[in-house]
Write a protein that holds these residues in place. Structure first.
Motif, mmCIF file in Angstrom:
data_model
loop_
_atom_site.group_PDB
_atom_site.id
_atom_site.type_symbol
_atom_site.label_atom_id
_atom_site.label_comp_id
_atom_site.label_asym_id
_atom_site.label_seq_id
_atom_site.Cartn_x
_atom_site.Cartn_y
_atom_site.Cartn_z
ATOM 1 N N TYR A 62 0.821 -1.202 0.000
ATOM 2 C CA TYR A 62 0.000 0.000 0.000
ATOM 3 C C TYR A 62 0.860 1.259 0.000
ATOM 4 O O TYR A 62 1.981 1.264 0.493
ATOM 5 C CB TYR A 62 -0.906 0.049 1.231
ATOM 6 N N LYS A 63 0.282 2.331 -0.511
ATOM 7 C CA LYS A 63 0.905 3.654 -0.420
ATOM 8 C C LYS A 63 0.716 4.182 1.006
ATOM 9 O O LYS A 63 1.606 4.785 1.579
ATOM 10 C CB LYS A 63 0.239 4.597 -1.419
ATOM 11 N N LYS A 64 -0.473 3.924 1.560
ATOM 12 C CA LYS A 64 -0.751 4.272 2.954
ATOM 13 C C LYS A 64 -1.852 3.373 3.464
ATOM 14 O O LYS A 64 -2.537 2.708 2.697
ATOM 15 C CB LYS A 64 -1.132 5.746 3.107
ATOM 16 N N ASP A 76 -3.875 8.241 9.412
ATOM 17 C CA ASP A 76 -3.202 7.815 8.191
ATOM 18 C C ASP A 76 -1.836 7.278 8.584
ATOM 19 O O ASP A 76 -1.052 7.977 9.222
ATOM 20 C CB ASP A 76 -3.040 8.982 7.222
ATOM 21 N N GLY A 79 2.360 2.958 4.394
ATOM 22 C CA GLY A 79 1.844 1.806 3.670
ATOM 23 C C GLY A 79 2.262 0.463 4.218
ATOM 24 O O GLY A 79 1.587 -0.539 4.001
ATOM 25 N N ALA A 102 -4.564 1.944 0.801
ATOM 26 C CA ALA A 102 -4.630 2.854 -0.350
ATOM 27 C C ALA A 102 -3.454 2.558 -1.258
ATOM 28 O O ALA A 102 -2.326 2.391 -0.796
ATOM 29 C CB ALA A 102 -4.592 4.304 0.122
ATOM 30 N N TRP A 103 -3.727 2.507 -2.558
ATOM 31 C CA TRP A 103 -2.707 2.171 -3.531
ATOM 32 C C TRP A 103 -2.739 3.210 -4.637
ATOM 33 O O TRP A 103 -3.808 3.611 -5.091
ATOM 34 C CB TRP A 103 -2.996 0.783 -4.094
ATOM 35 N N SER A 104 -1.586 3.654 -5.063
ATOM 36 C CA SER A 104 -1.507 4.620 -6.149
ATOM 37 C C SER A 104 -1.034 3.906 -7.395
ATOM 38 O O SER A 104 0.000 3.239 -7.386
ATOM 39 C CB SER A 104 -0.529 5.745 -5.791
ATOM 40 N N ALA A 109 -5.658 7.592 -10.362
ATOM 41 C CA ALA A 109 -5.863 8.178 -9.039
ATOM 42 C C ALA A 109 -5.673 7.108 -7.972
ATOM 43 O O ALA A 109 -5.653 5.916 -8.255
ATOM 44 C CB ALA A 109 -7.273 8.755 -8.954
ATOM 45 N N THR A 110 -5.542 7.541 -6.732
ATOM 46 C CA THR A 110 -5.413 6.598 -5.621
ATOM 47 C C THR A 110 -6.661 5.732 -5.559
ATOM 48 O O THR A 110 -7.777 6.218 -5.680
ATOM 49 C CB THR A 110 -5.225 7.362 -4.298
ATOM 50 N N ARG A 111 -6.435 4.419 -5.387
ATOM 51 C CA ARG A 111 -7.535 3.472 -5.257
ATOM 52 C C ARG A 111 -7.469 2.856 -3.873
ATOM 53 O O ARG A 111 -6.399 2.728 -3.298
ATOM 54 C CB ARG A 111 -7.445 2.386 -6.335
ATOM 55 N N TYR A 112 -8.631 2.463 -3.348
ATOM 56 C CA TYR A 112 -8.719 1.940 -1.994
ATOM 57 C C TYR A 112 -9.208 0.500 -1.993
ATOM 58 O O TYR A 112 -9.977 0.091 -2.852
ATOM 59 C CB TYR A 112 -9.652 2.823 -1.157
#
Length: 181
Positions: A62-64, A76, A79, A102-104, A109-112
């Motif tokens: 994940y990005k976050k 937050d 990742g 959350a993944w970029s 765009a960022t997807r969850y």
């Protein structure tokens, strides 16, 4: 033979090639993004000092990570985070803990991942054992009273003071932001 093209197996794409203005038909799901896997095995691993520590396994890189509990509280996290500790909780109250990745996707765009959640009722009068856990310590891998596991990783059972443990958790949460990309 297709106009201007050798054998179909020589094509660079598996998509149909339009011939004389025909609109290509794409197989179901073509061009769609794969879903972001949800975090798994969400559970409360410790409760002490009126705070719960929640742990999970990330479903992807994940990005976050977003951690929610109580209406209006969201944290937050980096990742690679797999654990979070709440603020002060009310004894006897039931909370819903939620985690989402959350993944970029670069240009996208960022997807969850969607939320993974559990409910947890805070003990009204929990017994407090060394380390603040509601579980009584036992076995050969136990800290003396006044000490807790450092937990730089789940297997890190070095006994340290609560202050050192808190600093370690804070350092781990900020690790990604302290690295050179």
């Amino acid at each position: 033979m297709w106009p201007g093209v050798g054998h179909p197996s020589e094509c660079a794409s598996s998509d149909p090639i339009p011939i004389a203005g025909n609109v290509p038909s794409f197989p179901p799901g073509a061009g769609q993004l794969r879903p972001v896997p949800k975090p798994q095995n969400l559970r409360v691993v410790a409760y002490g000092d009126y705070r719960a520590t929640v742990q999970w396994v990330n479903g992807s890189s994940y990005k976050k990570v977003l951690f929610r509990y109580d209406p209006g509280v969201q944290v937050d996290l980096p990742g690679n985070a797999t654990k979070a500790t709440t603020g002060t909780l009310v004894p006897g109250k039931t909370y819903t803990f939620k985690v989402e990745g959350a993944w970029s996707g670069g240009l996208f765009a960022t997807r969850y991942s969607g939320w993974t959640e559990i409910t947890y009722t805070v003990p009204k009068n929990p017994p407090f054992w060394p380390g603040g856990s509601v579980e009584k310590p036992y076995g050969p891998d136990t800290c003396k009273q006044g000490y807790v596991w450092r937990e730089t990783t789940p297997a890190d059972h070095v006994c340290v003071t609560r202050a050192t443990y808190n600093q370690t958790q804070a350092d781990n949460a900020l690790a990604a932001s302290r690295r050179v990309p």
